[in-house]
Motif scaffolding. Structure first.
Motif, PDB file in Angstrom:
ATOM      1  N   ASN A  12      -1.880   0.314   9.363  1.00 56.51           N
ATOM      2  CA  ASN A  12      -2.722   1.001   8.380  1.00 56.51           C
ATOM      3  C   ASN A  12      -4.085   1.325   8.978  1.00 56.51           C
ATOM      4  OD1 ASN A  12      -0.713   0.747   6.489  1.00 56.51           O
ATOM      5  ND2 ASN A  12      -1.645  -0.970   5.405  1.00 56.51           N
ATOM      6  N   GLY A  57       7.688   7.244   5.622  1.00 53.00           N
ATOM      7  CA  GLY A  57       6.985   7.531   4.375  1.00 53.00           C
ATOM      8  C   GLY A  57       6.163   6.356   3.887  1.00 53.00           C
ATOM      9  N   LEU A  58       6.734   5.159   3.975  1.00 51.39           N
ATOM     10  CA  LEU A  58       6.024   3.959   3.531  1.00 51.39           C
ATOM     11  C   LEU A  58       4.786   3.707   4.389  1.00 51.39           C
ATOM     12  CD1 LEU A  58       9.087   1.634   2.887  1.00 51.39           C
ATOM     13  CD2 LEU A  58       7.550   2.588   1.153  1.00 51.39           C
ATOM     14  N   GLU A  92       2.140   6.343   3.552  1.00 54.49           N
ATOM     15  CA  GLU A  92       1.520   6.106   2.246  1.00 54.49           C
ATOM     16  C   GLU A  92       0.325   5.155   2.369  1.00 54.49           C
ATOM     17  OE1 GLU A  92       3.025   5.017  -2.238  1.00 54.49           O
ATOM     18  OE2 GLU A  92       3.887   3.877  -0.576  1.00 54.49           O
ATOM     19  N   SER A  93       0.540   4.021   3.032  1.00 49.89           N
ATOM     20  CA  SER A  93      -0.539   3.034   3.138  1.00 49.89           C
ATOM     21  C   SER A  93      -1.585   3.444   4.185  1.00 49.89           C
ATOM     22  CB  SER A  93       0.033   1.654   3.450  1.00 49.89           C
ATOM     23  OG  SER A  93       0.879   1.693   4.581  1.00 49.89           O
ATOM     24  N   ALA A 152      -4.002   5.916   2.681  1.00 49.01           N
ATOM     25  CA  ALA A 152      -4.962   5.241   1.801  1.00 49.01           C
ATOM     26  C   ALA A 152      -6.125   4.689   2.631  1.00 49.01           C
ATOM     27  CB  ALA A 152      -4.271   4.114   1.038  1.00 49.01           C
TER      28      ALA A 152
END
Length: 233
Positions: free
Chosen positions: A51, A73-74, A77-78, A81
């Motif tokens: 991340n 994708g996972l 996503e993070s 962010a």
């Protein structure tokens, strides 16, 4: 010691197989990509690092090529962010814009996979030097059988050897590595020169000898082939 020895055995006397340390890099790269797209992507300590750091474009594309889209994708996503936080900058009094730019700049220089590979490859470079110095299982003979090293890994070996070996041992290692590079560079330069001559009509009827792929070989010699996937050879 085992992976280093196996890589040197695989490339000994085989110029087409390339630099043994590039071979090790590729193996580390394949392993890291498989790991990061497997179960480890859900491990909290690894997700914190991915991340924060993200990946370079080369490794983004390699991961896409494996078509494990849910995992990608996972992670996206993070990671997005985290990028959003950096985009806003820290919620503190001061030059928020400068802080945000600095954080975004670091994103462009960091890659989780690159960092992991560099750490592990550094250990393999040091192992190579120490195996040579101790002549473990006749490693000096195996080292001398190498056709060539890419210049980045040649420099990395000599840099480590200069810091860790005594003067006599360093000279022995330097001479062995330099002899390999000098011989291959002379051959490679001749092949590239002949390749260029073949575009002159006066040499049209002459054979190509070993020059047809000389430009590609020169690029691998100068820059390494450790950014390639096996399928991209």
């Amino acid at each position: 010691m085992i992976p280093v020895t196996e890589a040197f055995e695989a490339t000994a006397g085989k110029p087409e197989c390339g630099c043994p340390l590039c071979r090790l890099y590729k193996k580390l790269q394949e392993d890291e990509l498989d790991i990061i797209l497997g179960a480890s992507m859900m491990e909290p300590d690894i997700r914190i690092k991915t991340n924060e750091q993200g990946f370079c474009l080369t490794h983004y594309n390699m991961m896409l090529g494996r078509r494990r889209m849910l995992g990608m994708g996972l992670m996206m996503e993070s990671h997005l962010a985290e990028v959003e936080k950096k985009l806003r900058g820290p919620a503190i009094i001061g030059d928020k814009r400068a802080s945000a730019l600095s954080a975004l700049g670091r994103l462009e220089c960091e890659c989780y996979v690159c960092g992991r590979i560099e750490k592990n490859l550094a250990a393999m470079v040091s192992t190579t030097v120490l195996l040579f110095d101790q002549d473990y299982n006749g490693f000096k003979k195996l080292f001398a059988a190498q056709p060539w090293f890419c210049m980045p890994h040649y420099r990395a070996m000599l840099e480590y050897a200069s810091k860790k070996l005594n003067k006599k041992s360093y000279h022995a290692f330097y001479d062995a590595a330099y002899s390999i590079q000098e011989s291959y560079l002379k051959e490679l330069s001749g092949d590239v020169s002949w390749f260029c001559k073949k575009f002159d009509y006066r040499y049209d009827e002459e054979p190509w000898y070993n020059s047809k792929d000389s430009v590609k070989r020169a690029i691998k010699f100068l820059g390494g082939s450790f950014g390639e996937e096996e399928s991209g050879k």
